[in-house]
Design a protein around this motif. Structure first.
Motif, PDB file in Angstrom:
ATOM      1  N   THR A 125      85.922  75.032 -15.656  1.00 53.07           N
ATOM      2  CA  THR A 125      86.953  74.536 -14.741  1.00 53.07           C
ATOM      3  C   THR A 125      86.661  74.981 -13.318  1.00 53.07           C
ATOM      4  O   THR A 125      86.852  74.219 -12.363  1.00 53.07           O
ATOM      5  N   GLN A 392      91.372  74.936 -22.377  1.00 53.38           N
ATOM      6  CA  GLN A 392      91.054  73.539 -22.688  1.00 53.38           C
ATOM      7  C   GLN A 392      91.976  72.596 -21.925  1.00 53.38           C
ATOM      8  O   GLN A 392      91.549  71.561 -21.412  1.00 53.38           O
ATOM      9  N   GLY A 393      93.262  72.957 -21.866  1.00 53.67           N
ATOM     10  CA  GLY A 393      94.219  72.112 -21.153  1.00 53.67           C
ATOM     11  C   GLY A 393      93.928  72.060 -19.673  1.00 53.67           C
ATOM     12  O   GLY A 393      94.055  71.003 -19.038  1.00 53.67           O
ATOM     13  N   CYS A 396      90.759  69.765 -19.180  1.00 54.66           N
ATOM     14  CA  CYS A 396      91.069  68.356 -19.459  1.00 54.66           C
ATOM     15  C   CYS A 396      92.018  67.790 -18.409  1.00 54.66           C
ATOM     16  O   CYS A 396      91.865  66.640 -17.980  1.00 54.66           O
ATOM     17  N   VAL A 399      90.041  67.072 -15.198  1.00 49.82           N
ATOM     18  CA  VAL A 399      89.179  65.896 -15.314  1.00 49.82           C
ATOM     19  C   VAL A 399      89.995  64.611 -15.266  1.00 49.82           C
ATOM     20  O   VAL A 399      89.662  63.667 -14.530  1.00 49.82           O
ATOM     21  N   THR A 400      91.084  64.537 -16.039  1.00 52.35           N
ATOM     22  CA  THR A 400      91.884  63.316 -16.073  1.00 52.35           C
ATOM     23  C   THR A 400      92.617  63.095 -14.752  1.00 52.35           C
ATOM     24  O   THR A 400      92.761  61.949 -14.306  1.00 52.35           O
ATOM     25  N   SER A 485      97.184  65.366 -13.969  1.00 55.55           N
ATOM     26  CA  SER A 485      96.519  66.619 -14.333  1.00 55.55           C
ATOM     27  C   SER A 485      97.473  67.575 -15.039  1.00 55.55           C
ATOM     28  O   SER A 485      97.136  68.156 -16.078  1.00 55.55           O
ATOM     29  N   VAL A 488      98.699  66.012 -18.658  1.00 57.11           N
ATOM     30  CA  VAL A 488      97.632  66.072 -19.661  1.00 57.11           C
ATOM     31  C   VAL A 488      97.318  67.523 -20.017  1.00 57.11           C
ATOM     32  O   VAL A 488      97.110  67.859 -21.196  1.00 57.11           O
ATOM     33  N   GLY A 489      97.305  68.395 -19.011  1.00 54.84           N
ATOM     34  CA  GLY A 489      97.023  69.808 -19.274  1.00 54.84           C
ATOM     35  C   GLY A 489      98.048  70.439 -20.204  1.00 54.84           C
ATOM     36  O   GLY A 489      97.695  71.195 -21.120  1.00 54.84           O
ATOM     37  N   ILE A 492      97.568  68.925 -23.883  1.00 53.15           N
ATOM     38  CA  ILE A 492      96.402  69.498 -24.547  1.00 53.15           C
ATOM     39  C   ILE A 492      96.647  70.959 -24.907  1.00 53.15           C
ATOM     40  O   ILE A 492      96.249  71.430 -25.982  1.00 53.15           O
ATOM     41  N   THR A 496      96.553  72.581 -28.695  1.00 54.14           N
ATOM     42  CA  THR A 496      95.492  73.557 -29.013  1.00 54.14           C
ATOM     43  C   THR A 496      95.996  74.992 -29.033  1.00 54.14           C
ATOM     44  O   THR A 496      95.197  75.930 -28.965  1.00 54.14           O
TER      45      THR A 496
END
Length: 571
Positions: A125, A392-393, A396, A399-400, A485, A488-489, A492, A496
């Protein structure tokens, strides 16, 4: 008005050259004074010894890029004074930054904001954030090239001469010492405002007062503050400028490396907060100058628009065109204005270069190579010359969010909003006394009910190929990317096991970090102390106080008194 081009004279070039030479001299002077500066951290953040006033001026000056100085008045000229609502977004963004981002970054004392991404999320990140930052630095080239091109086409100033001189001076005082760009900003902000004021004052004199300029603006529809349309496709409305602007400026002041690096240079968190709040005054003054300059532009060219008449090739050239039109007879004043434009370039470019040096040092060199502080200092100077979310969140979401913002930007370029959404105001060429170079007219009748989609006449609306999607206002690009961002974060992270993650308290915002918490606590403690003082007083004294304050309570059959034990009124 004639269509003849004006050129700069010797006095203008002298003023321009003196400003650039003074900029270089400032760099050499502070390099000599701080020649014993020992570490790369001292070089990049000034040793965290700077006061609030100097940093606040530097924050304001970095905002006043040459693109801002030239573009904002043209924006007001074309779309009206509603642009001034951005001042509200400045206040919201600075307060939010002071409460949320500043306490965490200042406590961590990190040179690179992207270092936080690794501490909180992951190294991947951090590297992705760093790459996005370096991509954004392409704007630095635009800051130098755009004004040089505009001035070259309007005044005949040599294009490459302007670019090379600006880049050379900027490199000199960036490479010498980090404190220079902050100290220099405290001087050049005066030059930048002097350039604005020279235009405004001359316009007011020629027009016979500010009332004439405002009257012309009112007649031309430029005083258009009453627009509360919530349609996100509209270019400028109250909500677009306030909400979209606040989100955009919060991201800049809260996470953008150059701004964070500036307020992290303060000697205490109190000075850092004060620097942000003082900076708001500078931002508002800058925006006010831009709005008034834009109204001056319209007052002068309401009957003969130089852009539609073909005298300039882009709106960014309108203000330099006005300068040469009204100040050409005052030798040296056009040079002062153009010096102000280039001073804005110097401030913004130096900030970007210093921030790039910090990011490169902290994110690329230090994690991989062990060097002494002396070598790190030399490398730094060399570089100057050129929520609960799991890892991970975080990655991701970044990126999104980036993909969403880029996608909307591309749509904006491919399918820009139609005139009924941007609503440019009418401009005339009826009063021009030279041959019109263009008959281009970008005003259209406004529809009664704007739609998110447009179709061409004669096409079936059921045909998906006949439907064209238009992008929202440019001020919503950051909102779309940021919200995507975050959403989605969070999703995720929940999927997870993000709620089970243990986070270092230093990386989180605590209620004790915020200014609002301390203000509320102070008011609450004051009220509590007053209650305790009142309760300690004898009963007779309390009754006398109440009788004095509320005379009607001490007489008649319905006589009342306050019961401290029962916490209410007794008959």
């Amino acid at each position: 008005m004639s269509g003849d081009a004006h050129l700069l004279v010797a006095a203008d070039y002298v003023v321009f050259a003196v400003v650039l030479l003074l900029s270089a001299a400032v760099g050499f002077y502070y390099a000599w004074r701080s020649r014993k500066q020992g570490t790369s951290r001292d070089f990049l953040t000034g040793g965290r010894k700077l006061n609030a006033l100097a940093v606040s001026m530097s924050l304001t000056a970095s905002y006043m890029s040459s693109v801002t100085v030239l573009s904002n008045p043209a924006e007001v000229y074309r779309y009206g004074a509603i642009f001034g609502y951005l001042s509200i977004s400045y206040v919201i963004a600075v307060v939010y930054t002071s409460e949320v981002f500043l306490p965490v970054f200042y406590r961590l004392a990190i040179n690179s904001t992207y270092e936080y991404l690794e501490l909180r999320f992951s190294r991947a990140t951090r590297l992705l954030g760093m790459l996005i930052f370096f991509f954004n630095l392409l704007y630095t080239g635009l800051v130098i090239y755009a004004p040089a091109l505009a001035l070259n086409q309007v005044t005949g100033m040599n294009l490459w001469g302007g670019i090379i001189s600006t880049a050379t001076v900027c490199t000199l005082y960036c490479a010498l010492v980090s404190k220079t760009f902050i100290t220099y900003d405290t001087h050049t902000i005066g030059i930048m405002f002097a350039g604005y004021m020279s235009v405004i004052i001359k316009c007011v004199i020629l027009k016979g007062g500010i009332s004439t300029i405002l009257s012309d603006a009112q007649e031309g529809g430029r005083i258009n503050f009453v627009d509360f349309d919530i349609n996100p496709l509209r270019r400028h409305t109250f909500w677009t400028l306030v909400f979209g602007g606040a989100f955009t400026w919060s991201s800049i002041y809260g996470t953008y490396q150059p701004q964070v690096q500036r307020y992290n240079s303060c000697k205490s968190i109190k000075h850092a907060r004060l620097a942000l709040f003082i900076n708001v005054l500078g931002l508002v003054c800058t925006l006010t100058s831009s709005v008034i300059s834009g109204l001056c532009l319209y007052s002068f060219y309401k009957n003969c628009d130089p852009w539609k008449a073909g005298q300039v090739s882009s709106p960014d050239q309108l203000l330099p065109y006005l300068v040469m039109d009204i100040l050409a007879d005052h030798q040296g004043l056009p040079g002062l204005f153009f010096a102000a434009v280039y001073s804005a370039s110097l401030s913004t470019v130096s900030t970007s270069i210093n921030a790039m040096a910090a990011v490169t040092m902290e994110d690329l060199i230090k994690p991989r190579i062990k060097l002494s502080e002396k070598k790190l200092l030399l490398i730094s100077k060399g570089l100057n010359s050129d929520s609960d979310i799991c890892p991970q969140g975080g990655l991701c979401g970044l990126v999104t969010g980036l993909a969403a913002a880029v996608s909307v930007s591309i749509i904006g370029m491919i399918s820009p909003s139609p005139p009924e959404m941007t609503r440019p105001l009418f401009l005339s060429t009826e009063g021009c006394n030279f041959t019109t170079g263009s008959s281009f007219n970008w005003t259209t009748p406004l529809p009664t009910e704007p739609s998110l989609f447009t179709t061409t006449p004669g096409q079936n609306t059921d045909d998906i190929h006949a439907v064209q999607w238009h992008s929202p206002s440019y001020l919503y690009f950051c909102v779309i990317g940021g919200l995507t961002s975050v959403i989605v974060g969070i999703i995720i992270s929940l999927l997870t096991g993000g709620l089970r993650e243990t986070v270092d308290p230093r990386l989180m915002l605590m209620k004790e970090d915020t200014l609002s918490y301390h203000l509320f606590k102070r008011v609450k403690d004051g009220v509590r102390a007053e209650e305790q003082r009142y309760q300690k007083q004898p009963t007779d004294d309390r009754r006398s106080i109440l009788s004095y304050t509320f005379p009607s309570l001490g007489h008649g059959r319905n006589r009342q008194c306050w019961s401290a034990k029962q916490g209410g009124w007794n008959q």
